[in-house]
Design an enzyme around this catalytic site. Structure first.
Site, PDB file in Angstrom:
ATOM      1  N   ILE A   1     -59.603 -50.356  19.807  1.00  0.00           N
ATOM      2  CA  ILE A   1     -59.820 -50.621  18.272  1.00  0.00           C
ATOM      3  C   ILE A   1     -60.734 -49.570  17.677  1.00  0.00           C
ATOM      4  CG2 ILE A   1     -60.300 -52.684  16.914  1.00  0.00           C
ATOM      5  CD1 ILE A   1     -57.874 -53.044  18.630  1.00  0.00           C
TER       6      ILE A   1
ATOM      7  N   GLN B   1     -44.992  -7.899  18.172  1.00  0.00           N
ATOM      8  CA  GLN B   1     -43.903  -8.788  17.881  1.00  0.00           C
ATOM      9  C   GLN B   1     -43.909 -10.061  18.610  1.00  0.00           C
ATOM     10  OE1 GLN B   1     -40.005  -6.653  18.404  1.00  0.00           O
ATOM     11  NE2 GLN B   1     -40.350  -5.846  16.278  1.00  0.00           N
TER      12      GLN B   1
ATOM     13  N   GLY C   1     -57.149 -16.377  23.090  1.00  0.00           N
ATOM     14  CA  GLY C   1     -57.622 -16.281  24.272  1.00  0.00           C
ATOM     15  C   GLY C   1     -58.483 -17.188  24.670  1.00  0.00           C
TER      16      GLY C   1
ATOM     17  N   GLU D   1     -50.057 -46.035  16.887  1.00  0.00           N
ATOM     18  CA  GLU D   1     -48.977 -46.344  15.663  1.00  0.00           C
ATOM     19  C   GLU D   1     -47.828 -45.924  16.207  1.00  0.00           C
ATOM     20  OE1 GLU D   1     -50.546 -45.963  11.840  1.00  0.00           O
ATOM     21  OE2 GLU D   1     -52.337 -45.692  12.441  1.00  0.00           O
TER      22      GLU D   1
HETATM   23  C1  LIG Z   1     -57.395 -42.819  20.217  1.00  0.00           C
HETATM   24  C2  LIG Z   1     -56.756 -44.321  19.905  1.00  0.00           C
HETATM   25  C3  LIG Z   1     -56.861 -45.239  18.690  1.00  0.00           C
HETATM   26  C4  LIG Z   1     -56.351 -46.308  18.556  1.00  0.00           C
HETATM   27  N1  LIG Z   1     -56.601 -47.068  17.622  1.00  0.00           N
HETATM   28  C5  LIG Z   1     -56.112 -48.561  17.542  1.00  0.00           C
HETATM   29  C6  LIG Z   1     -56.405 -49.612  16.513  1.00  0.00           C
HETATM   30  O1  LIG Z   1     -57.254 -49.133  15.777  1.00  0.00           O
HETATM   31  N2  LIG Z   1     -55.932 -50.719  16.501  1.00  0.00           N
HETATM   32  C7  LIG Z   1     -54.978 -50.963  17.556  1.00  0.00           C
HETATM   33  O2  LIG Z   1     -54.505 -52.024  17.536  1.00  0.00           O
HETATM   34  N3  LIG Z   1     -54.467 -49.942  18.308  1.00  0.00           N
HETATM   35  C8  LIG Z   1     -55.017 -48.593  18.598  1.00  0.00           C
HETATM   36  N4  LIG Z   1     -54.822 -48.057  19.590  1.00  0.00           N
HETATM   37  C9  LIG Z   1     -53.641 -48.233  20.434  1.00  0.00           C
HETATM   38  C10 LIG Z   1     -52.344 -47.720  20.402  1.00  0.00           C
HETATM   39  O3  LIG Z   1     -51.758 -48.340  19.312  1.00  0.00           O
HETATM   40  C11 LIG Z   1     -51.670 -47.935  21.819  1.00  0.00           C
HETATM   41  O4  LIG Z   1     -52.241 -47.126  22.547  1.00  0.00           O
HETATM   42  C12 LIG Z   1     -50.254 -47.561  21.990  1.00  0.00           C
HETATM   43  O5  LIG Z   1     -49.519 -48.434  21.155  1.00  0.00           O
HETATM   44  C13 LIG Z   1     -49.605 -47.396  23.196  1.00  0.00           C
HETATM   45  O6  LIG Z   1     -49.776 -48.705  23.898  1.00  0.00           O
HETATM   46  P1  LIG Z   1     -50.616 -48.619  25.368  1.00  0.00           P
HETATM   47  O7  LIG Z   1     -51.703 -47.503  25.399  1.00  0.00           O
HETATM   48  O8  LIG Z   1     -50.784 -49.905  26.009  1.00  0.00           O
HETATM   49  O9  LIG Z   1     -49.362 -47.573  26.143  1.00  0.00           O
HETATM   50  P2  LIG Z   1     -48.156 -48.298  26.684  1.00  0.00           P
HETATM   51  O10 LIG Z   1     -47.580 -49.488  25.994  1.00  0.00           O
HETATM   52  O11 LIG Z   1     -48.395 -48.592  28.268  1.00  0.00           O
HETATM   53  O12 LIG Z   1     -47.184 -47.092  26.821  1.00  0.00           O
HETATM   54  C14 LIG Z   1     -47.444 -45.772  27.672  1.00  0.00           C
HETATM   55  C15 LIG Z   1     -46.544 -44.959  27.360  1.00  0.00           C
HETATM   56  O13 LIG Z   1     -45.202 -45.186  27.484  1.00  0.00           O
HETATM   57  C16 LIG Z   1     -44.120 -44.639  26.770  1.00  0.00           C
HETATM   58  N5  LIG Z   1     -43.224 -45.707  26.333  1.00  0.00           N
HETATM   59  C17 LIG Z   1     -43.585 -46.897  25.519  1.00  0.00           C
HETATM   60  N6  LIG Z   1     -42.496 -47.462  25.191  1.00  0.00           N
HETATM   61  C18 LIG Z   1     -41.391 -46.899  25.848  1.00  0.00           C
HETATM   62  C19 LIG Z   1     -40.101 -47.073  25.851  1.00  0.00           C
HETATM   63  N7  LIG Z   1     -39.804 -48.313  25.364  1.00  0.00           N
HETATM   64  N8  LIG Z   1     -39.400 -46.273  26.711  1.00  0.00           N
HETATM   65  C20 LIG Z   1     -39.877 -45.183  27.203  1.00  0.00           C
HETATM   66  N9  LIG Z   1     -41.137 -45.065  27.153  1.00  0.00           N
HETATM   67  C21 LIG Z   1     -41.918 -45.508  26.491  1.00  0.00           C
HETATM   68  C22 LIG Z   1     -44.800 -43.917  25.852  1.00  0.00           C
HETATM   69  O14 LIG Z   1     -45.027 -42.562  26.167  1.00  0.00           O
HETATM   70  C23 LIG Z   1     -46.406 -44.520  25.798  1.00  0.00           C
HETATM   71  O15 LIG Z   1     -47.401 -43.533  25.707  1.00  0.00           O
HETATM   72  C24 LIG Z   1     -55.323 -46.620  19.505  1.00  0.00           C
HETATM   73  C25 LIG Z   1     -54.959 -46.001  20.693  1.00  0.00           C
HETATM   74  C26 LIG Z   1     -55.496 -44.673  21.002  1.00  0.00           C
HETATM   75  C27 LIG Z   1     -55.338 -43.682  22.050  1.00  0.00           C
END
Ligand SMILES: Cc1cc2nc3c(=O)[nH]c(=O)nc-3n(C[C@H](O)[C@H](O)[C@H](O)COP(=O)(O)OP(=O)(O)OC[C@H]3O[C@@H](n4cnc5c(N)ncnc54)[C@H](O)[C@@H]3O)c2cc1C
Length: 392
Positions: A164, A284, A344, A368
């Site tokens: 969050i 280039q 570099g 997002e």
């Molecule tokens: C810096 C940062 C700030 C954030 N801020 C907020 C915030 O303010 N509020 C909030 O609510 N959340 C926030 N988030 C959470 C963010 O929205 C989640 O990290 C994101 O939705 C991914 O969820 P997860 O990390 O659980 O990864 P997972 O859901 O475990 O997914 C891991 C990976 O699986 C892959 N994947 C996902 N779905 C599929 C699919 N259907 N098929 C194939 N591959 C897939 C993608 O490569 C993904 O990165 C933040 C995250 C970060 C890193």
């Protein structure tokens, strides 16, 4: 001097061009390039300063509550994010989170909720956070477990939220929790939880490669009045998706700002660095890199402002916003990587602008809606079209 020729594109109205130019001048004076190690303090200062500058008015809806217009102007928030991101990732973050954190209130809040929070958000006097993700519910948001049960005139929240942004410094959190009116996504509601509410704690602060306030939140018998529920019970998921719908295109705009800065830095370095008896830009192989970078930046800009313009026309942008987010964030990563290469050894020195951009861009391909989620959205929309219109 940044290239602003794109402001002449037909996607913009005169007030958008004025906004972008005024913010550029303001940012040069008010946005520091380096923020020191205390990101909490830096963010508080940035929010306050963006509020005093009048820029946060664009992050909330409703002129009666401090907003710049009755609805959020997508092109305005995109231009603001692009410009701020070109100057400082943390300044862009501070702006974006005021909008994302208060978005559900702008879109679905009661008159009392709007009056209580939006003017303070717009003035930079209250810091907002958006709490949707959980340890076991990230991309698969509907799997959320955090629950809110009704007890008397209150709701009682139990569970966790993670990743969050603004966690630890926010004055209020818009928290999405399962209220059970129906299974999965249809049984979720949104609540305003103020910092300091008993039963709500910051369970852990999370350090990431581009530092900003980030935390895991814990709710243990946390009691909030029913009046703090935003919109009807069971409609929280829709509200979260509507909020993300407004701000998804602006993530593309932030990526675009990072990419433009990387291109500017690369051009400056390539035209001044001498090696083998000439400038780096005279080779280039360097020109091929610069050409690819410029084309990637322009294609990201076209997709971003098409989506923003289309949304401002009141049309659906599901496919266009997904394309913009996917192409702009992935493209920015490749542009920044090429800029690091052009620099570099200097490109990997801590706190060099391209080194900072290299770290800052990474999370935008994940949050997002990760790139893979955007790919699925685009494909779903394409296949829906085939079903509706018949074979091409
Ligand atoms: C810096 C940062 C700030 C954030 N801020 C907020 C915030 O303010 N509020 C909030 O609510 N959340 C926030 N988030 C959470 C963010 O929205 C989640 O990290 C994101 O939705 C991914 O969820 P997860 O990390 O659980 O990864 P997972 O859901 O475990 O997914 C891991 C990976 O699986 C892959 N994947 C996902 N779905 C599929 C699919 N259907 N098929 C194939 N591959 C897939 C993608 O490569 C993904 O990165 C933040 C995250 C970060 C890193």
């Amino acid at each position: 001097m940044a290239d602003t020729a794109y402001l002449d594109w037909p996607f913009f109205e005169p007030h958008h061009r004025e906004l972008a130019r005024a913010l550029e001048a303001w940012a040069r004076e008010h946005v520091p390039q380096a923020h020191g190690h205390d990101v909490d303090a830096a963010c508080r200062v940035l929010v306050r300063s963006l509020g005093q500058g009048g820029w946060l008015r664009h992050a909330v809806a409703g002129t009666a509550h401090g907003g710049a217009g009755e609805a959020i102007d997508t092109r305005a928030i995109c231009l603001i994010r692009e410009t701020l991101a070109r100057h400082s990732g943390l300044a862009d973050f501070a702006f974006a989170m005021q909008g994302l954190g208060s978005g559900a209130i702008s879109l679905g809040g009661s008159p009392e909720q709007r009056a209580a929070w939006l003017p303070r958000v717009a003035r930079g006097e209250a810091i907002a956070a958006f709490a949707l993700s959980e340890p076991e519910a990230g991309s698969d948001v509907a799997a959320m477990a955090c629950a809110a049960r009704q007890e008397g005139g209150d709701y009682v929240l139990d569970g966790e939220k993670t990743w969050i942004s603004n966690g630890g410094i926010a004055d209020f959190y818009v928290v999405f929790a399962r209220t059970g009116e129906a299974p999965a996504a249809r049984g979720i509601s949104a609540f305003i939880v103020e910092a300091g509410t008993p039963g709500f704690e910051i369970a852990e602060r999370i350090d990431v490669i581009a530092p900003h306030p980030l935390a895991r939140l814990r709710f243990t018998g946390c009691r909030v009045p029913s009046a703090h529920r935003i919109g009807p019970a069971g409609e929280g998921f829709k509200l979260a998706m509507r909020t993300l719908d407004v701000f998804r295109t602006s993530v593309a705009a932030a990526a675009l700002g990072f990419a433009r800065r990387a291109l500017d830095e690369a051009l400056q370095r390539a035209t001044t660095r001498r090696l083998f008896g000439q400038h780096l830009a005279d080779f280039q192989l360097t020109q091929a890199k610069l050409a690819q970078m410029a084309a990637t930046v322009d294609s990201a800009a076209l997709l971003t402002y098409r989506a923003a313009w289309q949304r401002d026309q009141g049309r659906s942008v599901t496919r266009e916003a997904a394309m913009a987010k996917m192409c702009a964030t992935e493209g920015a990563q490749s542009v920044i990587d090429a800029a690091v290469q052009i620099f570099g050894g200097l490109g990997v020195v801590s706190e060099m602008p391209v080194e900072r951009l290299y770290r800052e861009i990474r999370a935008l391909r994940i949050y997002e809606g990760a790139t893979e989620v955007q790919q699925l959205i685009i494909a779903r929309e394409l296949l829906k079209d085939v079903k509706e219109r018949g074979q091409p």
